[in-house]
Scaffold this motif. Structure first.
Motif, short mmCIF file in Angstrom:
data_model
loop_
_atom_site.label_atom_id
_atom_site.label_comp_id
_atom_site.label_asym_id
_atom_site.label_seq_id
_atom_site.Cartn_x
_atom_site.Cartn_y
_atom_site.Cartn_z
N SER A 11 0.81 -1.21 0.00
CA SER A 11 0.00 0.00 0.00
C SER A 11 0.85 1.27 0.00
O SER A 11 1.14 1.84 1.02
N SER A 110 3.54 8.89 12.36
CA SER A 110 4.48 9.90 11.84
C SER A 110 5.60 10.21 12.84
O SER A 110 5.38 10.23 14.07
N CYS A 131 -1.49 1.98 15.48
CA CYS A 131 -1.50 1.41 14.13
C CYS A 131 -0.30 0.52 13.87
O CYS A 131 0.83 0.86 14.22
N ASN A 132 -0.57 -0.59 13.24
CA ASN A 132 0.47 -1.45 12.67
C ASN A 132 1.56 -1.91 13.64
O ASN A 132 2.74 -1.92 13.28
N THR A 241 -6.46 5.28 4.60
CA THR A 241 -5.33 4.74 5.38
C THR A 241 -5.88 4.15 6.68
O THR A 241 -7.02 4.42 7.08
N GLY A 243 -5.10 5.05 9.56
CA GLY A 243 -5.42 6.14 10.47
C GLY A 243 -6.82 6.69 10.23
O GLY A 243 -7.59 6.90 11.17
N PHE A 262 -0.23 12.18 13.19
CA PHE A 262 -0.73 12.31 11.81
C PHE A 262 -0.01 13.51 11.20
O PHE A 262 -0.28 14.66 11.56
N PRO A 264 1.74 13.66 7.29
CA PRO A 264 2.35 13.01 6.12
C PRO A 264 3.23 13.95 5.30
O PRO A 264 3.15 13.96 4.08
N TYR A 276 9.32 9.67 8.36
CA TYR A 276 8.02 9.14 7.92
C TYR A 276 7.34 8.36 9.05
O TYR A 276 6.15 8.53 9.32
N HIS A 277 8.11 7.49 9.69
CA HIS A 277 7.64 6.77 10.89
C HIS A 277 8.51 7.17 12.07
O HIS A 277 9.72 7.36 11.89
N HIS A 293 -3.16 5.33 -1.47
CA HIS A 293 -3.40 6.31 -0.40
C HIS A 293 -3.24 7.74 -0.89
O HIS A 293 -2.44 8.02 -1.77
N MET A 295 -2.67 10.56 1.43
CA MET A 295 -2.54 11.04 2.81
C MET A 295 -2.68 12.55 2.98
O MET A 295 -3.37 12.99 3.89
N GLU A 298 -6.28 13.38 2.96
CA GLU A 298 -6.91 12.96 4.22
C GLU A 298 -6.56 13.96 5.31
O GLU A 298 -7.41 14.35 6.11
N1 CTP Z 1 0.39 8.65 9.22
C1 CTP Z 1 0.52 10.01 8.95
N2 CTP Z 1 1.73 10.52 8.59
C2 CTP Z 1 2.81 9.73 8.47
C3 CTP Z 1 2.70 8.34 8.72
C4 CTP Z 1 1.47 7.84 9.09
O1 CTP Z 1 -0.46 10.74 9.04
N3 CTP Z 1 3.98 10.26 8.14
C5 CTP Z 1 -0.91 8.11 9.67
C6 CTP Z 1 -1.73 7.52 8.51
O2 CTP Z 1 -3.10 7.77 8.75
C7 CTP Z 1 -1.43 6.04 8.64
C8 CTP Z 1 -1.28 5.86 10.15
O3 CTP Z 1 -0.66 7.06 10.59
O4 CTP Z 1 -2.45 5.21 8.17
C9 CTP Z 1 -0.44 4.68 10.54
O5 CTP Z 1 0.81 4.76 9.89
P1 CTP Z 1 1.38 3.53 9.03
O6 CTP Z 1 1.63 2.39 9.91
O7 CTP Z 1 2.48 4.06 8.19
O8 CTP Z 1 0.12 3.20 8.17
P2 CTP Z 1 0.11 2.76 6.66
O9 CTP Z 1 1.41 2.14 6.27
O10 CTP Z 1 -0.37 3.90 5.87
O11 CTP Z 1 -0.93 1.65 6.73
P3 CTP Z 1 -2.05 1.51 5.68
O12 CTP Z 1 -1.34 1.35 4.38
O13 CTP Z 1 -2.79 0.34 6.10
O14 CTP Z 1 -2.87 2.75 5.74
#
Ligand code: CTP
Length: 319
Positions: A11, A110, A131-132, A241, A243, A262, A264, A276-277, A293, A295, A298
């Protein structure tokens, strides 16, 4: 100027690398924000026309039996059979049946969370969604520890646990699962065919090691219903997503919703780089043709809701 970034093998996400963060200036956590109860209730009512979080959060045991054939939501031509293990782990009743919480935190992943000191504030909420399977222990000062529901896209097993190639990775996953200690583990098992084996591995580990989690497997209609709600409200998302899915579900059982992590965008509001994470080295730089996505789009919608008082977004330090 949007760039496509793969944040998950199945994704990818579109991340805007222009100075988008400047446009999204959100006041610091301490500035005035007040909850708009009327609007929150209106949104809950509207979302209920598309989905019911109490039901759609998980398929229930009574509705399936081992051997039943399921068509994947995103790969309609591919099917899976409900395994004995999956059947055993399906809840008998909704894990959210009759639940109402005064406040909920939804913690995105994030890097904006780093050095936020938001941990204690997050942990003070009545219900905390993560999440995740994002790690918490090493980051507790910024992200907290309390976890009432955590999602697990099957691709996380590949991305964060090396597809369990050896004992070390199996042990790491086991430890993470043990640490969940009674919370809800939400696994989208019926979305894409690529996740099949990974879901089975996790199910097997949970049963074999008697792990204390309440498993939930979202309904087949959830994603389309969530998308339908947002499209109707002119938010043209391709695939919500995790989130956004969590926010949409939370409107049903949370009176006040607080979002953390949140963001992106690769730069924060002061133009400093943002990971990013918060917990890994995934970059904003991957490219892909597919981009389910959207983002930043969103985020824009969530920001509007923040300004209207329907939810509170925290994108800086906590008090
Ligand atoms: N998120 C965000 N900004 C980032 C990373 C994440 O706003 N830099 C938010 C998104 O809503 C995301 C959620 O945090 O869905 C969880 O992050 P992640 O584990 O990266 O989710 P995704 O990989 O996007 O999982 P999915 O593809 O299922 O949405």
């Amino acid at each position: 100027r949007a760039e496509v970034v793969i944040n998950d093998s199945s994704s990818p996400a579109v991340v805007d690398r222009s100075n988008e963060s400047i446009k999204h200036n959100i006041k610091p956590a301490s500035s005035k924000w007040s909850h708009n109860q009327t609007l929150s209730l209106k949104i809950r009512k509207q979302i209920l026309k598309f989905l019911d979080a109490e039901k759609d959060i998980s398929v229930l045991k009574g509705t399936l039996k081992p051997g039943d054939v399921i068509h994947y939501v995103f790969d309609r031509d591919s099917t899976m059979n409900v395994s004995q293990n999956l059947y055993e782990l399906l809840p008998r009743t909704s894990p959210l049946k009759g639940k109402q919480f005064p406040t909920c935190a939804i913690v995105g992943n994030s890097g904006v969370l780093l050095h936020s000191s938001c941990g204690p504030e997050i942990d003070a909420h009545s219900f905390v969604i993560r999440c995740n399977l994002a790690p918490v222990q090493e980051y507790s000062q910024d992200v907290g520890m309390k976890t009432d529901l955590v999602t697990m896209n099957p691709s996380v097993i590949q991305r964060a646990f090396e597809d369990l190639v050896n004992e070390t990775w199996r042990e790491k996953l086991l430890q993470r699962l043990h640490s969940l200690n009674g919370s809800i583990l939400w696994i989208p098992a019926f979305m894409a065919k690529g996740g099949k084996e990974r879901v089975e591995w996790v199910n097997e580990l949970i049963l074999k090691h008697h792990i204390n989690v309440r498993t939930a497997y979202p309904s087949l209609r959830l994603l389309h219903a969530v998308r339908g709600y947002w499209l109707t409200n002119k938010v043209h998302i391709k695939r919500p997503t995790t989130g956004l899915l969590m926010y949409t579900l939370a409107t049903r059982f949370c009176n006040r919703i607080y979002l953390y992590g949140f963001w992106p965008f690769p730069l924060d509001q002061n133009q400093n780089p943002v990971k990013y994470h918060y917990y890994d080295s995934l970059k904003y730089g991957y490219t892909s043709q597919a981009s389910p996505h959207t983002m930043p789009l969103e985020f824009k919608a969530l920001k509007t809701l923040h300004q209207q008082g329907a939810l509170k977004l925290t994108v800086g330090e906590c008090d």
